[in-house]
Scaffold this motif. Structure first.
Motif, PDB file in Angstrom:
ATOM      1  N   ALA A  55       0.825  -1.212   0.000  1.00 16.61           N
ATOM      2  CA  ALA A  55       0.000   0.000   0.000  1.00 16.61           C
ATOM      3  C   ALA A  55       0.858   1.259   0.000  1.00 16.61           C
ATOM      4  O   ALA A  55       0.537   2.248  -0.666  1.00 16.61           O
ATOM      5  CB  ALA A  55      -0.937  -0.011   1.209  1.00 16.61           C
ATOM      6  N   LEU A  56       1.965   1.212   0.736  1.00 17.56           N
ATOM      7  CA  LEU A  56       2.843   2.381   0.819  1.00 17.56           C
ATOM      8  C   LEU A  56       3.444   2.750  -0.530  1.00 17.56           C
ATOM      9  O   LEU A  56       3.698   3.922  -0.806  1.00 17.56           O
ATOM     10  CB  LEU A  56       3.976   2.113   1.811  1.00 17.56           C
ATOM     11  N   LYS A  63      -0.682  11.233  -4.896  1.00 16.33           N
ATOM     12  CA  LYS A  63      -1.948  11.970  -4.890  1.00 16.33           C
ATOM     13  C   LYS A  63      -1.991  13.087  -3.854  1.00 16.33           C
ATOM     14  O   LYS A  63      -1.681  12.886  -2.688  1.00 16.33           O
ATOM     15  CB  LYS A  63      -3.110  10.998  -4.611  1.00 16.33           C
ATOM     16  N   TYR A  64      -2.381  14.273  -4.311  1.00 14.13           N
ATOM     17  CA  TYR A  64      -2.673  15.380  -3.403  1.00 14.13           C
ATOM     18  C   TYR A  64      -4.107  15.251  -2.933  1.00 14.13           C
ATOM     19  O   TYR A  64      -5.024  15.052  -3.744  1.00 14.13           O
ATOM     20  CB  TYR A  64      -2.502  16.721  -4.113  1.00 14.13           C
ATOM     21  N   VAL A  83     -10.507   5.312   0.604  1.00 14.73           N
ATOM     22  CA  VAL A  83      -9.411   4.759   1.414  1.00 14.73           C
ATOM     23  C   VAL A  83      -9.429   5.354   2.816  1.00 14.73           C
ATOM     24  O   VAL A  83      -9.332   4.634   3.821  1.00 14.73           O
ATOM     25  CB  VAL A  83      -8.058   5.018   0.725  1.00 14.73           C
ATOM     26  N   GLU A  84      -9.537   6.663   2.915  1.00 13.55           N
ATOM     27  CA  GLU A  84      -9.496   7.292   4.233  1.00 13.55           C
ATOM     28  C   GLU A  84     -10.708   6.919   5.072  1.00 13.55           C
ATOM     29  O   GLU A  84     -10.589   6.675   6.278  1.00 13.55           O
ATOM     30  CB  GLU A  84      -9.375   8.811   4.111  1.00 13.55           C
ATOM     31  N   LEU A  85     -11.876   6.863   4.441  1.00 14.43           N
ATOM     32  CA  LEU A  85     -13.077   6.461   5.184  1.00 14.43           C
ATOM     33  C   LEU A  85     -12.949   5.029   5.702  1.00 14.43           C
ATOM     34  O   LEU A  85     -13.373   4.718   6.822  1.00 14.43           O
ATOM     35  CB  LEU A  85     -14.315   6.606   4.300  1.00 14.43           C
ATOM     36  N   LEU A  86     -12.345   4.159   4.904  1.00 12.28           N
ATOM     37  CA  LEU A  86     -12.103   2.781   5.356  1.00 12.28           C
ATOM     38  C   LEU A  86     -11.173   2.771   6.565  1.00 12.28           C
ATOM     39  O   LEU A  86     -11.407   2.059   7.549  1.00 12.28           O
ATOM     40  CB  LEU A  86     -11.493   1.951   4.226  1.00 12.28           C
ATOM     41  N   ALA A  87     -10.101   3.546   6.483  1.00 15.15           N
ATOM     42  CA  ALA A  87      -9.150   3.598   7.594  1.00 15.15           C
ATOM     43  C   ALA A  87      -9.828   4.112   8.867  1.00 15.15           C
ATOM     44  O   ALA A  87      -9.614   3.575   9.963  1.00 15.15           O
ATOM     45  CB  ALA A  87      -7.958   4.469   7.229  1.00 15.15           C
ATOM     46  N   VAL A 273      -1.807  10.147   1.483  1.00 17.44           N
ATOM     47  CA  VAL A 273      -2.861   9.145   1.326  1.00 17.44           C
ATOM     48  C   VAL A 273      -2.289   7.736   1.199  1.00 17.44           C
ATOM     49  O   VAL A 273      -2.944   6.762   1.576  1.00 17.44           O
ATOM     50  CB  VAL A 273      -3.761   9.486   0.118  1.00 17.44           C
ATOM     51  N   HIS A 274      -1.060   7.608   0.684  1.00 15.93           N
ATOM     52  CA  HIS A 274      -0.478   6.271   0.637  1.00 15.93           C
ATOM     53  C   HIS A 274      -0.226   5.745   2.048  1.00 15.93           C
ATOM     54  O   HIS A 274      -0.394   4.547   2.306  1.00 15.93           O
ATOM     55  CB  HIS A 274       0.824   6.277  -0.173  1.00 15.93           C
TER      56      HIS A 274
END
Length: 420
Positions: A55-56, A63-64, A83-87, A273-274
């Protein structure tokens, strides 16, 4: 790219690096070689899993995505938002937290945001003193915390090394802090979060849980959770969680907006985001039985190391450990922490030095060592192997010849090399 593609992609990237910058490629290879011949026992280290590494290095590294999901300052953020919502959802579920912020780049960045959300410059804060196991962000003058706020330090009892809750209460009543920080980086026992909550309520203070070292234990059910008691919990996603280097904030629903604004735009720019994607992977893996087994190995292994050090004449602080951490005094062996660290490194046993409460040794030397079992447990070591590691540490600290120990360390390192 799927996770199954990660290893071939890694080697393609490695070849590209060697072509573009052979010097850096050689230095990374040297780090691999260093690890292959030694055992990593630094308290703050573990091994990121292959899925986390995939993922990294994925496309989100480019991505900005300033802002938060649905409120970005850039276009093209639909995958990043998901991705962020999942995290966030995975962090909330794993820790039973009303709100989570997954953007902090480190534990210290997360603590800065917690202070920014709750405090104003020159507010009083009560935290574990650095001499007794507190972090730099708990009032060091070399750190923002000690320059912007008035810190007062509590410590541990001289007789058993446990947090002196009577002192915490007395200092809280005397200084009326705006916030109390519970926990530290060298404290190997479980923290009584409920007692800290009671003290904080008595003086109308916020309670911040410093859980950078212990969040992985909490995730596996191997330590009591601070989340039901703390207003804000500050954690890291590396260390036992085996994620990327980064921070994590958990808080009450009432503080959610303040915490989010303290991270972005107050103390950080756009989300990496990564890293958020890698955190999401780690949080999902931390909910598995395999992860629970890993944490149990780390804890039982730490107890075995502590027992072996005690038998060798380096008594563990507090008499043992409840966690993956072991802190021990080497004063009875006629050593400083600096000398002990040097001897162990010469044998391929990589650990750190730490202060021993109430010890007269100057801070630059110390009389203690601190280690963690996260990396060795991630490689597959259990109680038996880590008990032997403790015996090897004892031999080196007692002044036995280094080379025989070094040889056995290499054997163990080779036997468990390549495992993640």
């Amino acid at each position: 790219m799927t996770v199954a593609d990660a290893r071939p992609a890694h080697w393609e990237a490695a070849e590209a690096l060697r072509t573009a910058d052979p010097l850096i490629a050689d230095l990374l290879a040297a780090e691999d070689e260093r690890r292959a011949g030694s055992l990593q026992l630094l308290a703050g280290e573990s091994l990121a899993t292959p899925a986390v590494l995939a993922a990294l290095t994925g496309p989100l590294v480019d991505k900005y995505a300033d802002g938060y999901p649905g409120r970005r300052h850039h276009t093209g953020c639909a995958p990043a938002d998901t991705v962020e919502l999942l995290a966030i959802d995975r962090a909330r579920e794993l820790f039973a937290a009303p709100h989570a912020n997954v953007q902090p780049r480190s534990g210290t960045s997360a603590m800065l945001a917690a202070y920014a959300a709750l405090l104003r410059p020159d507010d009083a804060v009560l935290a574990m003193s650095l001499e007794h196991g507190g972090h730099l962000s708990a009032g060091s003058r070399a750190n923002f915390s000690g320059r912007w706020f008035r810190f007062h330090g509590y410590g541990v009892r001289a007789d058993d090394g446990l947090i002196d809750l009577d002192q915490v209460r007395e200092l809280a009543r005397e200084h009326r802090p705006k916030a109390i920080v519970a926990g530290g980086i060298s404290y190997p026992r479980h923290v009584d979060w409920a007692a800290f909550r009671e003290i904080a309520d008595e003086v109308d203070a916020y309670l911040i849980a410093a859980a950078g070292q212990t969040a992985g234990l909490v995730a596996a059910g191997a330590a009591p959770s601070p989340v039901p008691h703390a207003d804000v919990t500050v954690a890291t996603t590396h260390k036992l969680l085996r994620g990327p280097r980064g921070g994590l904030l958990l808080c009450t629903a009432e503080l959610a907006d303040r915490i989010d604004r303290a991270v972005f735009p107050f103390s950080q720019g756009g989300a990496a985001v990564h890293e958020v994607a890698a955190k999401a992977v780690a949080l999902a893996q931390a909910a598995t039985p395999e992860y629970t087994g890993y944490v149990r190995r780390a804890v039982s292994g730490a107890r075995a190391v502590a027992a072996a050090l005690g038998a060798a004449g380096a008594p563990p602080l507090t008499g043992g450990t409840d966690t993956h951490l072991v802190s021990a005094s080497v004063r009875a062996l006629g050593l400083t922490g600096v000398e002990a660290e040097r001897r162990c490194a010469a044998a391929g046993l990589m650990l750190g030095r730490c202060a021993v409460p109430y010890d007269p040794a100057p801070p630059a030397e110390t009389s203690g060592i601190r280690l963690g079992t996260g990396t060795c447990a991630a490689q597959g070591m259990g109680e038996a192997e880590l008990g032997e590691v403790g015996e090897l540490l004892g031999r080196v600290l007692r002044g036995e010849a280094v080379e025989p120990v070094r040889g056995r360390v290499r054997e163990l390192a080779r036997a468990f090399a390549g495992r993640r």
